[in-house]
Write an enzyme that holds these catalytic residues in place. Sequence first.
Site, PDB file in Angstrom:
ATOM      1  N   SER A   1      -9.802   0.494   4.276  1.00  0.00           N
ATOM      2  CA  SER A   1      -9.184   0.154   5.375  1.00  0.00           C
ATOM      3  C   SER A   1      -8.552   1.511   6.098  1.00  0.00           C
ATOM      4  CB  SER A   1      -8.037  -0.779   5.322  1.00  0.00           C
ATOM      5  OG  SER A   1      -8.599  -2.071   4.682  1.00  0.00           O
TER       6      SER A   1
ATOM      7  N   ARG B   1       0.748  -1.290   0.132  1.00  0.00           N
ATOM      8  CA  ARG B   1       0.072   0.028  -0.033  1.00  0.00           C
ATOM      9  C   ARG B   1       0.904   1.302   0.124  1.00  0.00           C
ATOM     10  NH1 ARG B   1      -2.288  -3.330  -1.206  1.00  0.00           N
ATOM     11  NH2 ARG B   1      -4.071  -4.583  -0.374  1.00  0.00           N
TER      12      ARG B   1
ATOM     13  N   GLU C   1      -3.570   3.910   6.831  1.00  0.00           N
ATOM     14  CA  GLU C   1      -3.682   3.795   5.040  1.00  0.00           C
ATOM     15  C   GLU C   1      -4.306   5.095   4.640  1.00  0.00           C
ATOM     16  OE1 GLU C   1      -4.782  -0.351   3.561  1.00  0.00           O
ATOM     17  OE2 GLU C   1      -5.738   0.645   2.049  1.00  0.00           O
TER      18      GLU C   1
HETATM   19  C1  LIG Z   1     -15.400   0.491   0.223  1.00  0.00           C
HETATM   20  C2  LIG Z   1     -13.714   0.513  -0.055  1.00  0.00           C
HETATM   21  C3  LIG Z   1     -13.043  -0.627  -0.323  1.00  0.00           C
HETATM   22  C4  LIG Z   1     -11.500  -0.430  -0.593  1.00  0.00           C
HETATM   23  N1  LIG Z   1     -11.098  -1.469  -0.832  1.00  0.00           N
HETATM   24  C5  LIG Z   1      -9.409  -1.709  -1.087  1.00  0.00           C
HETATM   25  C6  LIG Z   1      -8.907  -2.614  -1.179  1.00  0.00           C
HETATM   26  O1  LIG Z   1      -9.396  -3.708  -1.055  1.00  0.00           O
HETATM   27  N2  LIG Z   1      -7.598  -2.589  -1.457  1.00  0.00           N
HETATM   28  C7  LIG Z   1      -6.803  -1.508  -1.689  1.00  0.00           C
HETATM   29  O2  LIG Z   1      -5.796  -1.340  -1.798  1.00  0.00           O
HETATM   30  N3  LIG Z   1      -7.869  -0.002  -1.384  1.00  0.00           N
HETATM   31  C8  LIG Z   1      -9.098  -0.267  -1.071  1.00  0.00           C
HETATM   32  N4  LIG Z   1      -9.723   0.802  -0.619  1.00  0.00           N
HETATM   33  C9  LIG Z   1      -8.961   2.090  -0.964  1.00  0.00           C
HETATM   34  C10 LIG Z   1      -8.953   2.789  -2.220  1.00  0.00           C
HETATM   35  O3  LIG Z   1     -10.034   2.229  -3.045  1.00  0.00           O
HETATM   36  C11 LIG Z   1      -7.748   2.593  -2.840  1.00  0.00           C
HETATM   37  O4  LIG Z   1      -6.718   3.356  -2.213  1.00  0.00           O
HETATM   38  C12 LIG Z   1      -7.699   3.461  -4.408  1.00  0.00           C
HETATM   39  O5  LIG Z   1      -6.620   3.165  -5.192  1.00  0.00           O
HETATM   40  C13 LIG Z   1      -7.739   4.853  -4.210  1.00  0.00           C
HETATM   41  O6  LIG Z   1      -8.041   5.637  -5.424  1.00  0.00           O
HETATM   42  P1  LIG Z   1      -8.444   7.266  -5.631  1.00  0.00           P
HETATM   43  O7  LIG Z   1      -8.482   7.487  -7.120  1.00  0.00           O
HETATM   44  O8  LIG Z   1      -9.911   7.276  -4.757  1.00  0.00           O
HETATM   45  O9  LIG Z   1      -7.296   7.696  -4.900  1.00  0.00           O
HETATM   46  P2  LIG Z   1      -7.330   8.976  -3.773  1.00  0.00           P
HETATM   47  O10 LIG Z   1      -8.128   8.383  -2.634  1.00  0.00           O
HETATM   48  O11 LIG Z   1      -8.116  10.206  -4.379  1.00  0.00           O
HETATM   49  O12 LIG Z   1      -6.055   9.475  -3.556  1.00  0.00           O
HETATM   50  C14 LIG Z   1      -5.284   8.450  -2.781  1.00  0.00           C
HETATM   51  C15 LIG Z   1      -3.793   8.968  -2.972  1.00  0.00           C
HETATM   52  O13 LIG Z   1      -3.149   8.574  -4.299  1.00  0.00           O
HETATM   53  C16 LIG Z   1      -2.597  10.076  -4.624  1.00  0.00           C
HETATM   54  N5  LIG Z   1      -2.818   9.940  -5.903  1.00  0.00           N
HETATM   55  C17 LIG Z   1      -3.972   9.751  -6.708  1.00  0.00           C
HETATM   56  N6  LIG Z   1      -3.722   9.819  -8.106  1.00  0.00           N
HETATM   57  C18 LIG Z   1      -2.763  10.125  -8.292  1.00  0.00           C
HETATM   58  C19 LIG Z   1      -1.764  10.470  -9.425  1.00  0.00           C
HETATM   59  N7  LIG Z   1      -2.155  10.423 -10.715  1.00  0.00           N
HETATM   60  N8  LIG Z   1      -0.376  10.507  -9.382  1.00  0.00           N
HETATM   61  C20 LIG Z   1       0.017  10.455  -8.054  1.00  0.00           C
HETATM   62  N9  LIG Z   1      -0.471  10.275  -6.796  1.00  0.00           N
HETATM   63  C21 LIG Z   1      -1.926  10.254  -6.943  1.00  0.00           C
HETATM   64  C22 LIG Z   1      -3.300  10.827  -3.846  1.00  0.00           C
HETATM   65  O14 LIG Z   1      -2.459  12.181  -3.952  1.00  0.00           O
HETATM   66  C23 LIG Z   1      -3.522  10.584  -2.533  1.00  0.00           C
HETATM   67  O15 LIG Z   1      -2.211  10.498  -1.491  1.00  0.00           O
HETATM   68  C24 LIG Z   1     -11.132   0.851  -0.468  1.00  0.00           C
HETATM   69  C25 LIG Z   1     -11.811   2.052  -0.456  1.00  0.00           C
HETATM   70  C26 LIG Z   1     -13.031   1.912  -0.115  1.00  0.00           C
HETATM   71  C27 LIG Z   1     -14.223   3.282   0.178  1.00  0.00           C
END
Ligand SMILES: Cc1cc2nc3c(=O)[nH]c(=O)nc-3n(C[C@H](O)[C@H](O)[C@H](O)COP(=O)(O)OP(=O)(O)OC[C@H]3O[C@@H](n4cnc5c(N)ncnc54)[C@H](O)[C@@H]3O)c2cc1C
Length: 258
Positions: free
Chosen positions: A184, A142, A254
């Site tokens: 998480s 992660r 996380e």
């Molecule tokens: C119901 C639920 C279930 C989930 N299950 C999982 C799971 O099973 N496994 C898991 O790993 N995660 C899980 N997550 C967390 C989430 O889905 C992941 O972390 C996902 O990758 C976040 O993507 P996002 O586009 O929403 O990023 P954001 O939440 O908007 O950003 C997260 C981070 O990524 C950075 N970021 C985003 N885009 C870029 C880019 N283009 N370049 C550089 N940095 C960037 C941001 O600055 C920030 O630090 C879950 C979340 C929810 C709500």
Amino acid sequence: MYIKNINLQKHSSIKIGQIVEVLMIELGDEIPSNRYLIAGANNLLLSDNPPPLMMLSKDFAFIKEEDDFLIIGSAMPTGRIVSYARKHDIAGFEFCAKLPGTMGGMVAMNAGVKSYEIFNILHSVKMNGEWILKEDITHGYRFASLSAVVTHVRFKIIKGFSQELLDELKDLRSNQPSEPSAGSAFKNPEGDYAGRLIEAVGLKGFRKGDMAWSEVHSNFLVNLGQGTYEEAKFLIDLAKEKVLEKFAIEMQEEIKIL
Ligand SMILES: Cc1cc2nc3c(=O)[nH]c(=O)nc-3n(C[C@H](O)[C@H](O)[C@H](O)COP(=O)(O)OP(=O)(O)OC[C@H]3O[C@@H](n4cnc5c(N)ncnc54)[C@H](O)[C@@H]3O)c2cc1C
């Protein structure tokens, strides 16, 4: 680039935040270094006073094939990536089903399920107009150490989408709470589970205002209605403090807190 007002209470998966001005980056723009990039906001907890924010516009929501490679824009939502992979019989993306977010967010978080992680399958990422090989990016559970905003992500195409694998991984989600959350809250400490530790210190189901540690999965901080940043932060700090006291384990968030 242009400014857009985004209601974070609607946009974020945990449904917390205000209406904020976000700088939208378009293809060809120089990306500022003094703003924090948000994407799908599925892993974010934003205070009422976040730093200046930016987001990649729809210009970055694309998938194209070039030679043996799939090139995916960072704003592409995971659900559409899985649909594309299924339609074109491409292997590797099955675990992205029901993993809410965008391509860029997945790379930055090295998002994954069980032993499946995005870094296992990606080939290279584009930052500041330059392709960087995965081998040259420090990454782990992660986490990925990125020096700039990732705009494009490249994968070697391997044929063979597996519906069985997708169904199997989707089934794992049955123990996931249905209320708004940011996934998480803590990373699993080496050899243990954050959910187990939170439960062991008596916080399973524990509520502060409208925020609570879920009854269904203790490592999910859920919003039961009008939860606030302060309530969420209180519960995070409380869990850290109690787990440290009882198990001498320093839990690491996380969720990204802004
Ligand atoms: C119901 C639920 C279930 C989930 N299950 C999982 C799971 O099973 N496994 C898991 O790993 N995660 C899980 N997550 C967390 C989430 O889905 C992941 O972390 C996902 O990758 C976040 O993507 P996002 O586009 O929403 O990023 P954001 O939440 O908007 O950003 C997260 C981070 O990524 C950075 N970021 C985003 N885009 C870029 C880019 N283009 N370049 C550089 N940095 C960037 C941001 O600055 C920030 O630090 C879950 C979340 C929810 C709500």
